[in-house]
Design a protein around this motif. Sequence first.
Motif, PDB file in Angstrom:
ATOM      1  N   THR A 221      64.540 -15.416  57.415  1.00 15.85           N
ATOM      2  CA  THR A 221      64.361 -14.150  56.703  1.00 15.85           C
ATOM      3  C   THR A 221      63.263 -13.329  57.365  1.00 15.85           C
ATOM      4  O   THR A 221      63.402 -12.123  57.546  1.00 15.85           O
ATOM      5  CB  THR A 221      64.016 -14.417  55.219  1.00 15.85           C
ATOM      6  N   SER A 222      62.190 -13.991  57.760  1.00 17.73           N
ATOM      7  CA  SER A 222      61.114 -13.225  58.399  1.00 17.73           C
ATOM      8  C   SER A 222      61.558 -12.720  59.772  1.00 17.73           C
ATOM      9  O   SER A 222      61.140 -11.655  60.209  1.00 17.73           O
ATOM     10  CB  SER A 222      59.836 -14.062  58.499  1.00 17.73           C
TER      11      SER A 222
ATOM     12  N   MET B 128      64.210  -5.817  61.827  1.00 15.99           N
ATOM     13  CA  MET B 128      64.522  -4.543  61.189  1.00 15.99           C
ATOM     14  C   MET B 128      63.368  -3.562  61.312  1.00 15.99           C
ATOM     15  O   MET B 128      63.566  -2.387  61.558  1.00 15.99           O
ATOM     16  CB  MET B 128      64.816  -4.769  59.703  1.00 15.99           C
ATOM     17  N   ASP B 129      62.141  -4.030  61.095  1.00 14.51           N
ATOM     18  CA  ASP B 129      60.998  -3.130  61.120  1.00 14.51           C
ATOM     19  C   ASP B 129      59.753  -3.957  61.429  1.00 14.51           C
ATOM     20  O   ASP B 129      59.180  -4.574  60.544  1.00 14.51           O
ATOM     21  CB  ASP B 129      60.864  -2.429  59.759  1.00 14.51           C
TER      22      ASP B 129
ATOM     23  N   ARG C  52      64.666 -11.775  60.485  1.00 20.26           N
ATOM     24  CA  ARG C  52      65.474 -10.584  60.223  1.00 20.26           C
ATOM     25  C   ARG C  52      64.580  -9.402  59.865  1.00 20.26           C
ATOM     26  O   ARG C  52      64.813  -8.278  60.309  1.00 20.26           O
ATOM     27  CB  ARG C  52      66.455 -10.851  59.069  1.00 20.26           C
ATOM     28  N   ALA C  53      63.542  -9.674  59.068  1.00 23.29           N
ATOM     29  CA  ALA C  53      62.633  -8.602  58.671  1.00 23.29           C
ATOM     30  C   ALA C  53      61.941  -8.015  59.901  1.00 23.29           C
ATOM     31  O   ALA C  53      61.863  -6.795  60.066  1.00 23.29           O
ATOM     32  CB  ALA C  53      61.601  -9.122  57.678  1.00 23.29           C
TER      33      ALA C  53
ATOM     34  N   MET D 208      56.712  -3.234  62.295  1.00 25.79           N
ATOM     35  CA  MET D 208      55.413  -2.863  61.747  1.00 25.79           C
ATOM     36  C   MET D 208      55.293  -3.284  60.284  1.00 25.79           C
ATOM     37  O   MET D 208      54.282  -3.850  59.863  1.00 25.79           O
ATOM     38  CB  MET D 208      55.192  -1.359  61.869  1.00 25.79           C
ATOM     39  N   ALA D 209      56.369  -3.024  59.513  1.00 24.03           N
ATOM     40  CA  ALA D 209      56.338  -3.421  58.107  1.00 24.03           C
ATOM     41  C   ALA D 209      56.253  -4.942  57.993  1.00 24.03           C
ATOM     42  O   ALA D 209      55.556  -5.471  57.126  1.00 24.03           O
ATOM     43  CB  ALA D 209      57.594  -2.916  57.406  1.00 24.03           C
ATOM     44  N   ALA D 210      56.939  -5.657  58.892  1.00 25.22           N
ATOM     45  CA  ALA D 210      56.911  -7.110  58.838  1.00 25.22           C
ATOM     46  C   ALA D 210      55.496  -7.627  59.090  1.00 25.22           C
ATOM     47  O   ALA D 210      55.012  -8.526  58.412  1.00 25.22           O
ATOM     48  CB  ALA D 210      57.887  -7.695  59.861  1.00 25.22           C
TER      49      ALA D 210
END
Lengths: 251, 293
Positions: free
Chosen positions: B168-169, B175-176, B171-172, B178-180
């Motif tokens: 999950t991390s 996806m983004d 994929r996060a 900076m947000a991760a």
Amino acid sequence: MLKTDGVTIRFGGLVAVNKVSIHVRKGQITGLIGPNGAGKTTFFNCISGVYKPSEGHVVFDGKNIEGMRPHKVNAAGMARTYQVINLFRKMTVQENIMVGMHSRLKSNFWSDLLRLPNQRKEEKFVREETEKWMEFVGLQDMRDHEAGSLSYGKQRLLEIVRGLASEPKLILLDEPVAGMNSKEKEEFDALLRRILNLGVTILMIEHDMKLVMGVCDYVYCLEHGSLLAEGVPEVVQNNPDVIAAYLGGDE
Amino acid sequence: MRMLIQLIITGLALGGVYSLISMGYSLIYKASGLMTFAQGDILTVGAFLGLTFYRFLKLPYIVALLLTMAVAFIIGFLLEKGVIRKLLNKNVNAIYIVLATIAVSYIFQNGAQAIWSSKVEYFPSVFSTDSVAVLGVNVQPESLLCIGASMICMILLHFFMTKTRIGTSMRAAAMDSMAAESCGINVSLNTGITWGIAAGIAAIGGIFIGPMYGVYVTLGSKLGTKGFAGAVMGGYGNMYGAMVGGLLLGLLETLVAGYISSELRNLFAYIILIIFLFVKPTGIFNEQAIQDV
């Protein structure tokens, strides 16, 4: 809680943030205001580890954190949201909150795969926690919606609880009500109070003066990268320099 | 009918190997936004490693498989940390990094030649029988192993990416990033792990195909471009698209070889690639090549 001491950042010859010292007190809402381009978001980036300040110190919870990588800063107990919403758009609401809990979870591949008892316990914990945060901002009916499909205001709320899910001591909010509708805006100061009640201190960049003056305990005003004024809201609001800066700097 | 069954099984076995390579391309593209040319050669290295563990050191097949995967994982991880990340930190244009992977690809090929052999090495058969009957058709048991094992890899990878914390991390982070990072995810470590997994699954592709094709230094570079075509067909960057695209390409290619001419198989595969790029660049799974804002 958080103290910065002469934080300065230069990009080439440009000084984006110039010797900014602020003090965020535990259990308070501290506001950061200033005209567009004043360097507020850049200053946030210096605190949260996105940028390393060229000079100065950032002390969070008694530790020097300047130049620490963002994921370490998060693990140290600081969460943040972004001015431009930074959700994992293709993940569901619940998954977004789960990612927010990242630093609190311990499971690994094999325990996940083999469904070991401690893993099942953790799964239950994750379910309950994410449920709790969805209810906190009224998103429980949207748990399986893709984050990118939510309204702008709901995305803001989701980003805030994603930050809160790491159980931070301090949360940085970058223009949290931008894009919210009037009802969501009205309910927002109550939400900020509820966040404070969780024991989370708040540092917030905001343009909505009504909100800032209504909820903040202390306000800093930045202009051209430098601190222009500070004090309780009434004092800053009536400061002639601040008024001039907002009206376009008429001498 | 017999011929069709035979071709389908051979096609799926080949397609399974393509899928393993394709998934690596997609994972890497999602995590780093980059294309690598070394993916196929990691398969070659994997095949030689498997050969070493299984034929020369006489380890049990499953142990050889796991060891190969582990070594390849480390190679992929170090490739990201030692080459890709170093170049990224210099802020060079993405094309230079892609070019660097071409250099790495040849280093792997020539390194394999120097360490192991420039001949076609035979990979000893895994099973004691030469053929098993499926629906009245005799097939090489290794091709069934290849189909089954690549399916298992895909299912495991699916669970890894969707049901585990690391997945999950990952994929996060893809996806983004900076947000991760601000959610407490070590994106740099994640990217390294992604390259490691991509290398690990390509390497076991080498072990699966070894008994059917033999092991030689340019084995992977041919399969690597096919794997790339499979990834594009499925939707470049989409893990499930890569699985389906790879399988489909292997199947179609084998049918062309069987019913029309085996000389046309590669021509056919690359014509499909071009057609997809023109007509459906987002692939079967409609993966957006350009991120929506």
